[in-house]
Design an enzyme around this catalytic site. Structure first.
Site, PDB file in Angstrom:
ATOM      1  N   LYS A   1       0.820  -1.220   0.000  1.00 12.27           N
ATOM      2  CA  LYS A   1       0.000   0.000   0.000  1.00 12.27           C
ATOM      3  C   LYS A   1       0.851   1.265   0.000  1.00 12.27           C
ATOM      4  CE  LYS A   1      -2.040  -0.930   3.929  1.00 12.27           C
ATOM      5  NZ  LYS A   1      -1.459  -2.240   4.313  1.00 12.27           N
TER       6      LYS A   1
ATOM      7  N   ARG B   1      -9.475   1.262   8.635  1.00 10.58           N
ATOM      8  CA  ARG B   1      -9.120  -0.101   8.998  1.00 10.58           C
ATOM      9  C   ARG B   1     -10.173  -0.770   9.851  1.00 10.58           C
ATOM     10  NH1 ARG B   1      -2.918  -1.378   9.628  1.00 10.58           N
ATOM     11  NH2 ARG B   1      -2.298   0.461   8.549  1.00 10.58           N
TER      12      ARG B   1
ATOM     13  N   ARG C   1      12.022  -5.131   4.597  1.00  7.03           N
ATOM     14  CA  ARG C   1      11.686  -3.706   4.516  1.00  7.03           C
ATOM     15  C   ARG C   1      12.521  -2.840   5.446  1.00  7.03           C
ATOM     16  NH1 ARG C   1       5.606  -1.592   5.030  1.00  7.03           N
ATOM     17  NH2 ARG C   1       5.673  -2.238   7.198  1.00  7.03           N
TER      18      ARG C   1
ATOM     19  N   ARG D   1      11.394  -1.167  10.701  1.00 11.29           N
ATOM     20  CA  ARG D   1      10.370  -0.613  11.581  1.00 11.29           C
ATOM     21  C   ARG D   1      10.185  -1.516  12.791  1.00 11.29           C
ATOM     22  NH1 ARG D   1       5.066   0.671   8.187  1.00 11.29           N
ATOM     23  NH2 ARG D   1       4.156  -0.611   9.817  1.00 11.29           N
TER      24      ARG D   1
HETATM   25  P1  ADP Z   1       0.982  -1.770   7.739  1.00 11.80           P
HETATM   26  O1  ADP Z   1      -0.123  -1.562   6.803  1.00 11.80           O
HETATM   27  O2  ADP Z   1       2.210  -2.313   7.049  1.00 11.80           O
HETATM   28  O3  ADP Z   1       0.584  -2.565   8.943  1.00 11.80           O
HETATM   29  P2  ADP Z   1       0.962   1.047   8.680  1.00 11.80           P
HETATM   30  O4  ADP Z   1       2.119   1.956   8.625  1.00 11.80           O
HETATM   31  O5  ADP Z   1      -0.199   1.352   7.802  1.00 11.80           O
HETATM   32  O6  ADP Z   1       1.536  -0.424   8.357  1.00 11.80           O
HETATM   33  O7  ADP Z   1       0.439   0.943  10.179  1.00 11.80           O
HETATM   34  C1  ADP Z   1       1.296   0.694  11.256  1.00 11.80           C
HETATM   35  C2  ADP Z   1       0.526   0.674  12.567  1.00 11.80           C
HETATM   36  O8  ADP Z   1      -0.060   1.965  12.799  1.00 11.80           O
HETATM   37  C3  ADP Z   1      -0.639  -0.303  12.619  1.00 11.80           C
HETATM   38  O9  ADP Z   1      -0.235  -1.609  12.959  1.00 11.80           O
HETATM   39  C4  ADP Z   1      -1.520   0.352  13.700  1.00 11.80           C
HETATM   40  O10 ADP Z   1      -1.015   0.115  14.990  1.00 11.80           O
HETATM   41  C5  ADP Z   1      -1.344   1.829  13.415  1.00 11.80           C
HETATM   42  N1  ADP Z   1      -2.376   2.336  12.467  1.00 11.80           N
HETATM   43  C6  ADP Z   1      -2.174   2.802  11.207  1.00 11.80           C
HETATM   44  N2  ADP Z   1      -3.331   3.153  10.628  1.00 11.80           N
HETATM   45  C7  ADP Z   1      -4.297   2.904  11.545  1.00 11.80           C
HETATM   46  C8  ADP Z   1      -5.706   3.030  11.548  1.00 11.80           C
HETATM   47  N3  ADP Z   1      -6.369   3.487  10.469  1.00 11.80           N
HETATM   48  N4  ADP Z   1      -6.385   2.663  12.665  1.00 11.80           N
HETATM   49  C9  ADP Z   1      -5.746   2.197  13.754  1.00 11.80           C
HETATM   50  N5  ADP Z   1      -4.426   2.038  13.816  1.00 11.80           N
HETATM   51  C10 ADP Z   1      -3.696   2.380  12.726  1.00 11.80           C
END
Ligand code: ADP
Ligand code: ZN
Length: 210
Positions: free
Chosen positions: A14, A89, A124, A157
């Site tokens: 994504k 999400r 990554r 990360r």
């Molecule tokens: P990935 O899609 O690879 O898991 P992201 O960078 O999108 O990584 O998200 C990392 C973390 O940030 C998630 O595991 C969550 O803890 C938090 N997070 C990101 N977006 C949301 C969201 N829309 N709602 C709740 N938590 C979120």
């Protein structure tokens, strides 16, 4: 204002596809993961609250994420369109986003096998400062550990460690798959094969968008 929403498991690409869409079409990219990590870097109260949820691979509470997205959308500079990466999400977040009007809305579901997604997460590296995404073998930064874009520190990360990754997949299946079905019912969802190189996956997306 056009709205695009990227869905997919952790490691599905994504963030990378969002970057490419932003570069090619000039749409703004809104990544809640990046916004939250920036809050943590700044040491803000929101960042402090979000941190523990993120590090063990859980979700940050809806009310906090929804408010941060509201502030981002209010800031403007969305250049006629925006791409959401990592939001919504949960169904509660989806309802909140639906309440924000848009000229058109399309959701893109990047489908990859779990094995492939895990391989990508293990390889990554990301920039702590700007969130730029690298790959140990396929796309290392020009100078080891230094971001090509901003000079920030490039490293794995914290939540790409194995235990957090397992939790993120469980949370994705339980909380986010229903959101994907929600957009399917609204008939705005396109499925894209997310396997293969970034360039080949992006080509599929570009055809869909243009
Ligand atoms: P990935 O899609 O690879 O898991 P992201 O960078 O999108 O990584 O998200 C990392 C973390 O940030 C998630 O595991 C969550 O803890 C938090 N997070 C990101 N977006 C949301 C969201 N829309 N709602 C709740 N938590 C979120
Ligand atoms: Zn950077």
């Amino acid at each position: 204002m056009k709205r695009f929403i990227l869905f997919g498991a952790p490691g599905s690409g994504k963030g990378t596809m969002g970057e490419l869409i932003q570069r090619d079409f000039g749409y703004a990219k809104i990544s809640t993961g990046d916004i939250l990590r920036a809050e943590i870097e700044r040491g803000s109260a929101d960042g402090l609250r979000a941190r523990s949820f993120m590090e063990d691979g859980g979700l940050v509470p809806d009310e906090l994420v929804i408010e941060l997205v509201r502030q981002r959308l209010e800031r403007g500079d969305l250049d006629g369109g925006y791409v959401m990466d990592g939001y919504p999400r949960t169904l509660v977040q989806a309802e909140a986003l639906t309440a924000v009007p848009s000229e058109s809305e399309r959701a893109i579901f990047l489908e990859v096998s779990e094995a492939e997604a895990i391989r990508r997460l293990q390889a990554r590296l990301t920039c702590r400062e700007c969130g730029a995404i690298y790959h140990r073998e396929n796309k290392p930064p020009r100078q080891a550990g230094v971001c090509d874009v901003c000079g920030g520190a490039v490293e794995p990360r914290a939540d790409d460690a194995a235990a957090a990754v397992r939790r993120r997949f469980r949370v994705y299946a339980r909380r986010t798959l229903p959101v994907i079905r929600y957009y399917e019912h609204r008939q705005v969802l396109a499925r894209v094969d997310g396997n293969g190189t970034a360039a080949s996956v992006y080509e599929r997306i570009r055809e869909l968008i243009s």
